[in-house]
Design an enzyme around this catalytic site. Structure first.
Site, PDB file in Angstrom:
ATOM      1  N   ARG A 145       0.878  -1.178   0.000  1.00 22.05           N
ATOM      2  CA  ARG A 145       0.000   0.000   0.000  1.00 22.05           C
ATOM      3  C   ARG A 145       0.911   1.221   0.000  1.00 22.05           C
ATOM      4  O   ARG A 145       1.680   1.430   0.922  1.00 22.05           O
ATOM      5  CB  ARG A 145      -0.918   0.020   1.220  1.00 22.05           C
ATOM      6  CG  ARG A 145      -2.136   0.944   0.998  1.00 22.05           C
ATOM      7  CD  ARG A 145      -2.912   1.207   2.292  1.00 22.05           C
ATOM      8  NE  ARG A 145      -2.123   1.990   3.208  1.00 22.05           N
ATOM      9  CZ  ARG A 145      -2.047   1.754   4.522  1.00 22.05           C
ATOM     10  NH1 ARG A 145      -2.701   0.778   5.078  1.00 22.05           N
ATOM     11  NH2 ARG A 145      -1.283   2.527   5.280  1.00 22.05           N
ATOM     12  N   GLU A 166       4.877   7.073   2.460  1.00 19.49           N
ATOM     13  CA  GLU A 166       5.733   5.881   2.539  1.00 19.49           C
ATOM     14  C   GLU A 166       5.071   4.761   1.755  1.00 19.49           C
ATOM     15  O   GLU A 166       3.875   4.808   1.470  1.00 19.49           O
ATOM     16  CB  GLU A 166       5.934   5.437   3.992  1.00 19.49           C
ATOM     17  CG  GLU A 166       4.659   4.965   4.650  1.00 19.49           C
ATOM     18  CD  GLU A 166       4.867   3.960   5.779  1.00 19.49           C
ATOM     19  OE1 GLU A 166       6.001   3.504   6.005  1.00 19.49           O
ATOM     20  OE2 GLU A 166       3.877   3.617   6.418  1.00 19.49           O
ATOM     21  N   ASN A 168       4.149   0.798   2.128  1.00 16.49           N
ATOM     22  CA  ASN A 168       4.083  -0.304   3.094  1.00 16.49           C
ATOM     23  C   ASN A 168       4.228  -1.617   2.351  1.00 16.49           C
ATOM     24  O   ASN A 168       3.461  -1.894   1.428  1.00 16.49           O
ATOM     25  CB  ASN A 168       2.735  -0.289   3.812  1.00 16.49           C
ATOM     26  CG  ASN A 168       2.520   1.010   4.580  1.00 16.49           C
ATOM     27  OD1 ASN A 168       3.075   1.210   5.639  1.00 16.49           O
ATOM     28  ND2 ASN A 168       1.738   1.915   4.007  1.00 16.49           N
ATOM     29  N   SER A 173      -2.767  -2.739   5.616  1.00 15.94           N
ATOM     30  CA  SER A 173      -4.139  -3.083   5.987  1.00 15.94           C
ATOM     31  C   SER A 173      -5.145  -2.089   5.426  1.00 15.94           C
ATOM     32  O   SER A 173      -4.793  -1.114   4.780  1.00 15.94           O
ATOM     33  CB  SER A 173      -4.254  -3.134   7.509  1.00 15.94           C
ATOM     34  OG  SER A 173      -4.078  -1.833   8.015  1.00 15.94           O
ATOM     35  N   LYS A 327      11.963   2.891   5.949  1.00 14.36           N
ATOM     36  CA  LYS A 327      12.081   4.319   5.641  1.00 14.36           C
ATOM     37  C   LYS A 327      13.496   4.683   5.204  1.00 14.36           C
ATOM     38  O   LYS A 327      13.696   5.623   4.437  1.00 14.36           O
ATOM     39  CB  LYS A 327      11.614   5.122   6.843  1.00 14.36           C
ATOM     40  CG  LYS A 327      10.086   5.004   6.969  1.00 14.36           C
ATOM     41  CD  LYS A 327       9.543   5.230   8.324  1.00 14.36           C
ATOM     42  CE  LYS A 327       8.040   5.120   8.343  1.00 14.36           C
ATOM     43  NZ  LYS A 327       7.510   3.774   8.646  1.00 14.36           N
ATOM     44  N   LYS A 384      11.726  10.227  11.532  1.00 14.63           N
ATOM     45  CA  LYS A 384      11.188   8.861  11.478  1.00 14.63           C
ATOM     46  C   LYS A 384      12.241   7.789  11.761  1.00 14.63           C
ATOM     47  O   LYS A 384      13.303   7.789  11.154  1.00 14.63           O
ATOM     48  CB  LYS A 384      10.618   8.581  10.086  1.00 14.63           C
ATOM     49  CG  LYS A 384       9.495   9.496   9.661  1.00 14.63           C
ATOM     50  CD  LYS A 384       8.887   9.009   8.350  1.00 14.63           C
ATOM     51  CE  LYS A 384       7.664   9.823   7.997  1.00 14.63           C
ATOM     52  NZ  LYS A 384       6.944   9.252   6.845  1.00 14.63           N
ATOM     53  N   GLU A 388       7.110   0.549  11.872  1.00 15.09           N
ATOM     54  CA  GLU A 388       5.828   0.556  11.174  1.00 15.09           C
ATOM     55  C   GLU A 388       4.704   0.544  12.204  1.00 15.09           C
ATOM     56  O   GLU A 388       4.923   0.225  13.358  1.00 15.09           O
ATOM     57  CB  GLU A 388       5.688  -0.714  10.306  1.00 15.09           C
ATOM     58  CG  GLU A 388       6.711  -0.843   9.203  1.00 15.09           C
ATOM     59  CD  GLU A 388       6.601   0.277   8.183  1.00 15.09           C
ATOM     60  OE1 GLU A 388       5.476   0.753   7.935  1.00 15.09           O
ATOM     61  OE2 GLU A 388       7.638   0.696   7.650  1.00 15.09           O
ATOM     62  N   GLY A 389       3.522   0.864  11.719  1.00 19.06           N
ATOM     63  CA  GLY A 389       2.349   0.671  12.575  1.00 19.06           C
ATOM     64  C   GLY A 389       1.879   1.922  13.285  1.00 19.06           C
ATOM     65  O   GLY A 389       0.927   1.890  14.059  1.00 19.06           O
ATOM     66  N   ARG A 470      -8.074   7.928   3.858  1.00 19.81           N
ATOM     67  CA  ARG A 470      -8.293   8.236   5.274  1.00 19.81           C
ATOM     68  C   ARG A 470      -8.206   9.745   5.460  1.00 19.81           C
ATOM     69  O   ARG A 470      -7.359  10.387   4.844  1.00 19.81           O
ATOM     70  CB  ARG A 470      -7.218   7.572   6.141  1.00 19.81           C
ATOM     71  CG  ARG A 470      -7.276   6.069   6.128  1.00 19.81           C
ATOM     72  CD  ARG A 470      -6.012   5.470   6.717  1.00 19.81           C
ATOM     73  NE  ARG A 470      -4.839   5.746   5.899  1.00 19.81           N
ATOM     74  CZ  ARG A 470      -3.598   5.476   6.269  1.00 19.81           C
ATOM     75  NH1 ARG A 470      -3.353   4.936   7.432  1.00 19.81           N
ATOM     76  NH2 ARG A 470      -2.591   5.753   5.465  1.00 19.81           N
TER      77      ARG A 470
END
Ligand code: ADP
Ligand code: MG
Length: 494
Positions: A145, A166, A168, A173, A327, A384, A388-389, A470
């Protein structure tokens, strides 16, 4: 109970409310408070009906769900922006594939940070072990993604371009709930009698698309009795959509779910490094868990991961692709001349590069200049680590203070600095459980899904499939669907 983040958000919301013109006026007509309440109730009901829900608690036999946070209306997006982001997906996937297969490049990128980032070092050791041994499985399967935010290219915001946040490559998800939203927002516009063309709220095929990827990977394993293993944490429903997608394509394929603790007990190996779980041979390991240090509380979890990586099962993704999504790689790819190492086509290079904002390493000879700038104007940057997450990046004062602390120490190699994307602001009504449904100034983040299947010498499938939008309050640093801070949205194409 609200978290601190949510409490801050509430405070800001109250300060903001008076300034923001109700968004309903853009979509048809103003609403009385009673009509607005009714509208919200009907639209959230519609969202639940369509499966836009998140799990809030679960015991072994029982789950409670609530509607996932949504926007009341779709958000305007220039059609060119979506087109561009989608059209770049296969090039980005090829890029990740080439990076993951370029051992020298991976070594150059990671060498500086392994001594100061214990978690990445553990993943690296697994990667080195399997690279040195040679793969038991030639086929590699990846779901990605690629996340973007939109920046205005003209003062009045009429023209926008997408800038990469970024990509993924591990446990990307949101494909399931994203598919539910088109219908929800078509419904909310209908309630307002607002005219629109169907394709202005474009269909989203991410579940079917990604499920096809899973089925194709499974077929390449060539054992009809072998299963697809979903490696999960106990409490997230999103991957069920994918299981259903697989089920609809081929009912003979069995999907099993296991957590790390279960696998530690149940996993074993057969001849030729077959991966066996509870007696079943595994064709595809689909990781939805295993991206954060907290997922590996002891050595047993790293041993487990190594075991799966070494096995003959097809991994989604391999540890090489997992690392290629870090990253640090993103930062190095933005350095002059680096894309040219992997891509021949100058137009593609130009398009990919046009999505990059400034990305900086902190351990170069001349890094002190950018570090000083970031300390002086932290609001222009994001700091950063290789995580992740969500929740790991630093912004504002936190960024300044931490950068002061690490600017001379080797620790700084573990971090990258990124220009803060000046995302185009618009308005929407955010419907978030426990946080009311206020009209806010918001920014949106666009994710493009895709899958890629390859061997070290050739790309077998490279497919773009669907999107996720989003939307969060403009002042929020990070979003997070699971945390209920960002809201599921739909593009309204103009
Ligand atoms: P993670 O891997 O933890 O999800 P991300 O790089 O995706 O980290 O960042 C998390 C969130 O922080 C993004 O979804 C976005 O909302 C915000 N963010 C990240 N980078 C930037 C940036 N350069 N400019 C503005 N916002 C950003
Ligand atoms: Mg992210």
């Amino acid at each position: 109970m609200y978290s601190d983040v949510q409490k801050d958000d509430l405070k800001r919301r109250n300060a903001d409310m008076s300034r923001v013109k109700p968004v309903e006026e853009d979509y048809g007509k103003p609403l009385t408070p009673e009509r607005l309440d009714e509208m919200i109730q009907r639209v959230t009901g519609w969202a639940l009906l369509n499966g836009a829900q998140r799990k809030i608690t679960a015991t072994e036999f029982r789950e409670r769900v609530e509607p996932v946070a949504i926007t009341l209306f779709p958000s305007i997006l220039p059609v060119d922006v979506l087109r561009k982001a989608k059209s770049l997906q296969t090039s980005f996937q090829t890029l990740i594939y080439k990076v993951a297969n370029d051992h020298e490049f991976m070594k150059e990128c990671f060498s500086g940070l392994l001594s100061v980032d214990a978690f990445t070092k553990q993943l690296w050791d697994i990667y080195e072990t399997v690279t040195n041994e040679g793969p038991a499985q030639e086929v590699s399967f990846t779901i990605t993604r690629n996340d973007f935010m939109m920046e205005s290219t003209e003062e009045d915001g009429a023209k926008q371009d997408c800038k990469q946040v970024e990509i993924n490559t591990f446990a990307a998800s949101g494909c399931g709930v994203a598919n539910s939203m088109v219908d929800v927002h078509r419904y909310s516009l209908s309630l307002q009698d607002f005219p629109f063309e169907e394709e202005q709220l474009p269909e989203n095929n991410s579940i079917d698309g990604l499920a096809q990827g899973l089925v194709k990977a499974w077929q390449l394993y060539k054992n009809k009795r072998a299963v697809i293993l979903f490696v999960v944490e106990p409490c997230t429903p999103d991957h069920r959509w994918l299981e259903r997608g697989v089920y609809r394509l081929d009912r003979s394929i069995k999907v099993i779910y296991r957590t790390f603790p279960q696998l530690i007990i149940q996993m074993s190996f057969g001849e030729n490094r077959k991966l066996i779980v509870d007696g079943a041979e595994v064709a595809v390991v689909y990781y939805r868990y295993g991206y954060a240090p907290k997922h590996y509380p002891t050595d047993a979890e790293f041993k487990l991961r190594l075991g799966m990586e070494r096995s003959r099962a097809i991994k989604c993704p391999t540890v090489a692709v997992h690392l290629a999504g870090c990253k640090k790689i993103q930062q190095v790819l933005a350095e002059p001349g680096v894309l040219e190492r992997f891509i021949d086509d100058t137009d593609v290079i130009k398009d990919i590069r046009s999505t990059f904002v400034g990305l900086y390493r902190l351990d170069a000879k001349d890094s002190s200049k950018i570090i000083t700038q970031a300390i002086q104007t932290p609001e222009r940057f994001v700091l950063k680590p290789q995580r992740e997450g969500g929740g790991s990046n630093l912004f504002g004062d936190d960024l300044r203070n931490y950068l002061e602390e690490i600017k001379e120490s080797p620790e700084r190699s573990a971090w990258i600095l990124m220009d803060r994307i000046q995302a185009t602001r618009h308005r929407n009504r955010l419907i978030r459980a426990g946080l009311g449904s206020e009209c806010r100034n918001v920014v949106s983040e666009l994710g493009i899904f895709g899958f890629h299947i390859s061997t070290p010498t050739s790309e077998l499938e490279n497919i773009e499939c669907g999107y996720l939008i989003r939307t969060k309050p403009e002042e929020a640093n990070e979003g997070g669907l699971c945390k209920g801070l960002s809201c599921l949205d739909t593009p309204f194409l103009v």
